[in-house]
Motif scaffolding. Structure first.
Motif, mmCIF file in Angstrom:
data_model
loop_
_atom_site.group_PDB
_atom_site.id
_atom_site.type_symbol
_atom_site.label_atom_id
_atom_site.label_comp_id
_atom_site.label_asym_id
_atom_site.label_seq_id
_atom_site.Cartn_x
_atom_site.Cartn_y
_atom_site.Cartn_z
ATOM 1 N N ARG A 1 0.892 -1.074 -0.044
ATOM 2 C CA ARG A 1 0.056 -0.036 -0.021
ATOM 3 C C ARG A 1 0.920 1.199 -0.017
ATOM 4 O O ARG A 1 1.760 1.519 0.644
ATOM 5 N N TRP B 1 1.253 4.746 0.905
ATOM 6 C CA TRP B 1 0.354 5.663 1.801
ATOM 7 C C TRP B 1 0.455 7.097 1.314
ATOM 8 O O TRP B 1 -0.427 7.750 1.544
ATOM 9 N N PHE C 1 1.868 -9.733 7.613
ATOM 10 C CA PHE C 1 1.856 -8.259 7.406
ATOM 11 C C PHE C 1 2.687 -7.661 8.147
ATOM 12 O O PHE C 1 3.536 -7.877 9.059
ATOM 13 N N SER C 2 2.934 -6.382 7.531
ATOM 14 C CA SER C 2 4.138 -5.496 8.124
ATOM 15 C C SER C 2 3.649 -4.026 7.852
ATOM 16 O O SER C 2 3.161 -3.532 6.885
ATOM 17 N N GLN C 3 3.613 -3.452 9.037
ATOM 18 C CA GLN C 3 3.302 -1.979 9.122
ATOM 19 C C GLN C 3 4.046 -1.142 10.188
ATOM 20 O O GLN C 3 4.069 -1.887 11.378
ATOM 21 N N ASP C 4 4.783 0.018 10.160
ATOM 22 C CA ASP C 4 5.406 0.764 10.993
ATOM 23 C C ASP C 4 6.440 -0.013 11.934
ATOM 24 O O ASP C 4 6.401 -0.003 13.064
ATOM 25 N N THR D 1 5.798 -6.753 12.359
ATOM 26 C CA THR D 1 5.355 -7.572 11.517
ATOM 27 C C THR D 1 4.664 -8.731 12.309
ATOM 28 O O THR D 1 4.894 -8.881 13.435
ATOM 29 N N LEU E 1 -5.015 -2.783 9.696
ATOM 30 C CA LEU E 1 -3.988 -2.053 9.367
ATOM 31 C C LEU E 1 -4.572 -0.476 9.029
ATOM 32 O O LEU E 1 -5.771 -0.461 8.593
ATOM 33 N N GLU F 1 -4.246 3.076 6.595
ATOM 34 C CA GLU F 1 -4.048 3.622 5.267
ATOM 35 C C GLU F 1 -3.087 4.730 5.565
ATOM 36 O O GLU F 1 -2.949 5.441 4.400
ATOM 37 N N TYR G 1 1.758 -0.330 4.269
ATOM 38 C CA TYR G 1 1.884 -1.791 4.771
ATOM 39 C C TYR G 1 2.023 -2.639 3.561
ATOM 40 O O TYR G 1 2.065 -2.181 2.441
ATOM 41 N N GLU G 2 2.328 -3.751 3.984
ATOM 42 C CA GLU G 2 2.445 -4.894 3.116
ATOM 43 C C GLU G 2 1.903 -6.153 3.466
ATOM 44 O O GLU G 2 1.834 -6.423 4.821
ATOM 45 N N SER H 1 -1.886 -2.979 13.278
ATOM 46 C CA SER H 1 -0.788 -4.139 13.008
ATOM 47 C C SER H 1 -0.430 -4.745 14.443
ATOM 48 O O SER H 1 0.534 -5.096 14.673
#
Length: 338
Positions: free
Chosen positions: A44, A46, A69-72, A75, A86, A88, A92-93, A124
Motif C-alpha cells: 500500500r 501511503w 503483515f508489516s506496518q510501522d 510484523t 491496518l 492507510e 503496509y505490506e 498491526s
C-alpha cells in the motif's frame, strides 16, 4: 493465477478483467468488502492518502491459509480465523501463503475513530485479540459478505452501522497486556471519558471542561488524550452525536420523531447546524436517512468528501479489460525490496 489489483480508492478504480475471477467485491453502506485470492504480496502506497479524514482502516481476515503483515516496523502472521487491522495512513505490506484466501473490509477512518478513541493503538497487531469475540466477528463478517456479495442488503447503511459497532467492540476487547503496556493507564482513562461522553450526549451544555471535571483531570491533559488520536474533544463529541442521530433515524422509518426532535435529543442546539453537519458527515440529509435502503447517499461535489472508489456496487458495469494498471497497489515478492 491471475494478478489482481485490489481495493483501489474509488476515484482510481476502473474495474477488473475477466481473468481476475478470484476477486469478488461488494459495497455495504460505507463499507467496502472484497474476497481475493492473491498470488503475491500487496503493498500500500501511503502517499495516496491526503489526511486522516480521507483515510480508511483495512480489516483483513484470512479465510484459508495465512498472511504475513508489516506496518510501522511491526510484523506478524494472521491465520485462518484471525484478523489484523491496518491503517492507510502508513505504508503496509501483505504477503499471503500459498492458496490463501482473504476477506478485506475497508472502513472509513472516522467511523472507527468515533467509536474507539485509541484505535491507532490496535493497528498491526500490537495486542492479543480476544479469541471468543474474534470468532464471532470472523463468522459475522464472513456470513454478511457471502450473503450479500451478489445482491445488496435491504438497508445497507443501517447494516454498515451495526457491523462497524461490532468491529469496534471486538477491537476494544483486545488484551492490551497491562503489565507491559506503558500506555495502559491512559487507555483506561480514555475509556472512562468515552463512556461519560456517550452517556451525556443529550446534554447540550456538555463541554471539555465538564468532561475533564468528570474524571478529575485538567483540560490540558484531556486535550492530550485526544491528541494521541489526532482529533479534538469537540470533534469526537460531534461525531458521536451524529452517529447516535443516524441510528435513531434509521430505526424510525415511519418518522415518529421529527428531525428537530432527533437533533435536540443528541445534544445539538441548532437544527440547521445539525442538518449541515449530518449531511457533510454521511453525505445524505437527515430527512432522507430513513430511506437509505432505497437510495444510498450520493457523493458531494467537494472531492474531500467523495466516497472512496475501491469497489463497485453489485450491478454496476465495469470498465474494459486491461484497465487495472494503477500505481496505487504494487505487487512484490517477499524477497524484493520496497
Amino acid at each position: 493465477m491471475a494478478r489482481l489489483t485490489s481495493l483501489l480508492p474509488r476515484d482510481e478504480y476502473t474495474g477488473f478483467d475477466d481473468e481476475a475471477l478470484a476477486s469478488q467485491q461488494t459495497r455495504i453502506g460505507r463499507l467496502d468488502l472484497e474476497f481475493i485470492q492473491p498470488d503475491r504480496s500487496l503493498a500500500r502506497n501511503w502517499e495516496r492518502v491526503g489526511s486522516v479524514h480521507d483515510a480508511s482502516y483495512l480489516l483483513v481476515f484470512p479465510l484459508a491459509g495465512g498472511v504475513t503483515f508489516s506496518q510501522d516496523g511491526r510484523t506478524g502472521l494472521a491465520r485462518s480465523g484471525e484478523y489484523v487491522l491496518l491503517s492507510e495512513l502508513a505504508f503496509y505490506e501483505l504477503s499471503p501463503d500459498k492458496n490463501t484466501r482473504l476477506l478485506m473490509v475497508r472502513i472509513p477512518a472516522a467511523e472507527l475513530r468515533g467509536r474507539l478513541v485509541s484505535i491507532e493503538d490496535h493497528v498491526s497487531r500490537r495486542f492479543k485479540p480476544n479469541e471468543q469475540m474474534t470468532r464471532l466477528l470472523v463468522g459475522m463478517i464472513g456470513s454478511v459478505a457471502e450473503l450479500f456479495i451478489n445482491s445488496p442488503p435491504p438497508n445497507p447503511q443501517a447494516l454498515a452501522t451495526e457491523i462497524v459497532s461490532f468491529i469496534a467492540l471486538t477491537i476494544g476487547s483486545e488484551d492490551r497486556g497491562a503489565a507491559t503496556d506503558v500506555r495502559n493507564a491512559r487507555y483506561h482513562l480514555r475509556r472512562r471519558i468515552v463512556d461519560f461522553i456517550e452517556t451525556h450526549l443529550s446534554d447540550q451544555s456538555l463541554s471539555p471542561k465538564k468532561i475533564a471535571a468528570s474524571s478529575r483531570i485538567s483540560l490540558s491533559y484531556l486535550y492530550s488524550l485526544f491528541n494521541d488520536n489526532e482529533t479534538t474533544v469537540s470533534q469526537f463529541v460531534q461525531t458521536k452525536r451524529l452517529q447516535r442521530a443516524y441510528e435513531i433515524l434509521v430505526a424510525d422509518p415511519k418518522g415518529h420523531r421529527t428531525v428537530s426532535e432527533v437533533a435536540y435529543e443528541v445534544g445539538f442546539k441548532n437544527v440547521s447546524h445539525f442538518s449541515r453537519c449530518f449531511s457533510r458527515h454521511f453525505r445524505v440529509a437527515p430527512r432522507d436517512a430513513r430511506q437509505t435502503h432505497n437510495a444510498s447517499p450520493h457523493p458531494t461535489t467537494d472531492p474531500r468528501h467523495a466516497p472512496p472508489k475501491g469497489l463497485l456496487a453489485p450491478g454496476v458495469p465495469s470498465s474494459p479489460r486491461g484497465s487495472l494498471g494503477s500505481p496505487y497497489w504494487e505487487r512484490r515478492s517477499l524477497h524484493e525490496t520496497a
